[in-house]
Write a protein that holds these residues in place. Sequence first.
Motif, PDB file in Angstrom:
ATOM      1  N   ALA A   1      29.308  18.733 -43.361  1.00 28.97           N
ATOM      2  CA  ALA A   1      28.298  17.695 -43.174  1.00 28.97           C
ATOM      3  C   ALA A   1      28.977  16.350 -42.949  1.00 28.97           C
ATOM      4  O   ALA A   1      30.113  16.136 -43.364  1.00 28.97           O
ATOM      5  CB  ALA A   1      27.366  17.624 -44.381  1.00 28.97           C
ATOM      6  N   PHE A   2      28.232  15.451 -42.306  1.00 31.73           N
ATOM      7  CA  PHE A   2      28.722  14.112 -41.969  1.00 31.73           C
ATOM      8  C   PHE A   2      27.599  13.112 -42.175  1.00 31.73           C
ATOM      9  O   PHE A   2      26.422  13.409 -41.920  1.00 31.73           O
ATOM     10  CB  PHE A   2      29.166  14.092 -40.512  1.00 31.73           C
ATOM     11  N   ILE A   3      27.991  11.897 -42.610  1.00 34.93           N
ATOM     12  CA  ILE A   3      27.023  10.818 -42.716  1.00 34.93           C
ATOM     13  C   ILE A   3      27.690   9.542 -42.245  1.00 34.93           C
ATOM     14  O   ILE A   3      28.828   9.245 -42.617  1.00 34.93           O
ATOM     15  CB  ILE A   3      26.472  10.697 -44.154  1.00 34.93           C
ATOM     16  N   SER A   4      26.997   8.788 -41.406  1.00 30.19           N
ATOM     17  CA  SER A   4      27.546   7.543 -40.900  1.00 30.19           C
ATOM     18  C   SER A   4      27.588   6.492 -42.008  1.00 30.19           C
ATOM     19  O   SER A   4      27.006   6.669 -43.079  1.00 30.19           O
ATOM     20  CB  SER A   4      26.711   7.043 -39.727  1.00 30.19           C
ATOM     21  N   TRP A   5      28.247   5.372 -41.725  1.00 27.54           N
ATOM     22  CA  TRP A   5      28.437   4.365 -42.768  1.00 27.54           C
ATOM     23  C   TRP A   5      27.109   3.800 -43.261  1.00 27.54           C
ATOM     24  O   TRP A   5      26.970   3.442 -44.428  1.00 27.54           O
ATOM     25  CB  TRP A   5      29.347   3.239 -42.274  1.00 27.54           C
ATOM     26  N   SER A   6      26.129   3.723 -42.359  1.00 25.93           N
ATOM     27  CA  SER A   6      24.828   3.175 -42.737  1.00 25.93           C
ATOM     28  C   SER A   6      23.852   4.264 -43.166  1.00 25.93           C
ATOM     29  O   SER A   6      22.704   3.966 -43.495  1.00 25.93           O
ATOM     30  CB  SER A   6      24.222   2.431 -41.562  1.00 25.93           C
ATOM     31  N   ALA A   7      24.295   5.522 -43.121  1.00 25.39           N
ATOM     32  CA  ALA A   7      23.444   6.683 -43.413  1.00 25.39           C
ATOM     33  C   ALA A   7      22.380   6.899 -42.336  1.00 25.39           C
ATOM     34  O   ALA A   7      21.448   7.676 -42.530  1.00 25.39           O
ATOM     35  CB  ALA A   7      22.774   6.565 -44.787  1.00 25.39           C
ATOM     36  N   GLY A   8      22.549   6.244 -41.196  1.00 24.38           N
ATOM     37  CA  GLY A   8      21.583   6.416 -40.129  1.00 24.38           C
ATOM     38  C   GLY A   8      21.719   7.705 -39.352  1.00 24.38           C
ATOM     39  O   GLY A   8      20.798   8.140 -38.676  1.00 24.38           O
ATOM     40  N   ARG A   9      22.898   8.308 -39.415  1.00 25.21           N
ATOM     41  CA  ARG A   9      23.133   9.571 -38.717  1.00 25.21           C
ATOM     42  C   ARG A   9      23.741  10.578 -39.680  1.00 25.21           C
ATOM     43  O   ARG A   9      24.631  10.250 -40.453  1.00 25.21           O
ATOM     44  CB  ARG A   9      24.099   9.374 -37.534  1.00 25.21           C
ATOM     45  N   THR A  10      23.233  11.796 -39.589  1.00 23.39           N
ATOM     46  CA  THR A  10      23.796  12.907 -40.352  1.00 23.39           C
ATOM     47  C   THR A  10      23.925  14.117 -39.436  1.00 23.39           C
ATOM     48  O   THR A  10      23.091  14.339 -38.557  1.00 23.39           O
ATOM     49  CB  THR A  10      22.932  13.275 -41.564  1.00 23.39           C
ATOM     50  N   TYR A  11      24.971  14.891 -39.651  1.00 27.11           N
ATOM     51  CA  TYR A  11      25.205  16.126 -38.901  1.00 27.11           C
ATOM     52  C   TYR A  11      25.544  17.229 -39.907  1.00 27.11           C
ATOM     53  O   TYR A  11      26.122  16.953 -40.956  1.00 27.11           O
ATOM     54  CB  TYR A  11      26.376  15.976 -37.925  1.00 27.11           C
ATOM     55  N   TYR A  12      25.208  18.450 -39.519  1.00 26.40           N
ATOM     56  CA  TYR A  12      25.455  19.573 -40.425  1.00 26.40           C
ATOM     57  C   TYR A  12      25.998  20.780 -39.668  1.00 26.40           C
ATOM     58  O   TYR A  12      25.681  20.998 -38.492  1.00 26.40           O
ATOM     59  CB  TYR A  12      24.156  19.995 -41.119  1.00 26.40           C
ATOM     60  N   LEU A  13      26.762  21.579 -40.371  1.00 23.84           N
ATOM     61  CA  LEU A  13      27.123  22.912 -39.913  1.00 23.84           C
ATOM     62  C   LEU A  13      25.828  23.712 -39.785  1.00 23.84           C
ATOM     63  O   LEU A  13      24.945  23.609 -40.651  1.00 23.84           O
ATOM     64  CB  LEU A  13      28.059  23.544 -40.942  1.00 23.84           C
ATOM     65  N   ASP A  14      25.717  24.487 -38.718  1.00 18.35           N
ATOM     66  CA  ASP A  14      24.458  25.198 -38.479  1.00 18.35           C
ATOM     67  C   ASP A  14      24.035  26.058 -39.676  1.00 18.35           C
ATOM     68  O   ASP A  14      22.851  26.120 -40.024  1.00 18.35           O
ATOM     69  CB  ASP A  14      24.584  26.083 -37.243  1.00 18.35           C
ATOM     70  N   SER A  15      24.991  26.696 -40.312  1.00 17.33           N
ATOM     71  CA  SER A  15      24.645  27.639 -41.378  1.00 17.33           C
ATOM     72  C   SER A  15      24.152  26.963 -42.654  1.00 17.33           C
ATOM     73  O   SER A  15      23.637  27.635 -43.548  1.00 17.33           O
ATOM     74  CB  SER A  15      25.828  28.542 -41.702  1.00 17.33           C
ATOM     75  N   VAL A  16      24.285  25.640 -42.756  1.00 15.86           N
ATOM     76  CA  VAL A  16      23.812  24.942 -43.956  1.00 15.86           C
ATOM     77  C   VAL A  16      22.601  24.065 -43.670  1.00 15.86           C
ATOM     78  O   VAL A  16      22.026  23.492 -44.612  1.00 15.86           O
ATOM     79  CB  VAL A  16      24.931  24.098 -44.608  1.00 15.86           C
ATOM     80  N   LYS A  17      22.210  23.956 -42.421  1.00 15.36           N
ATOM     81  CA  LYS A  17      21.037  23.134 -42.079  1.00 15.36           C
ATOM     82  C   LYS A  17      19.807  23.642 -42.819  1.00 15.36           C
ATOM     83  O   LYS A  17      19.542  24.841 -42.869  1.00 15.36           O
ATOM     84  CB  LYS A  17      20.779  23.180 -40.576  1.00 15.36           C
TER      85      LYS A  17
END
Length: 126
Positions: free
Chosen positions: A49-65
């Motif tokens: 998982a990833f989160i931008s500095w402002s928390a405005g964007r998040t990304y996830y591995l497909d299997s954990v979405k």
Amino acid sequence: QVQLVESGGGLVQAGGSLRLSCAASGRTFSMYAMGWFRQAPGKEREFVAFISWSAGRTYYLDSVKGRFTISRDNAKNTVYLQMNSLTPEDTAVYYCAATKTTYGSGPYDRRNYDYWGQGTQVTVSS
């Protein structure tokens, strides 16, 4: 310089939940995007998982979405990973990491992360 310390790992039954925390030192924490990675025995470290500095964007591995949620509290210099509906396949050492590479494929590539924690073990029993 950013130092990262993970906590919250442990042993949980399948279907259970855990919340990982990653505490960062340094006044520059809010300037970094943050990621969670994991590494199972005999496997490469993979993006979770990833989160931008402002928390405005998040990304996830497909299997954990839909099961995992990344969040951050810049006032507390902490990033979290809420993990629900855990399965044995989620068993791994989980690492948090800090990066200033936030676009394109950068957030998914562990080579773009500058600072890493020591990891926390998550074990999910069947």
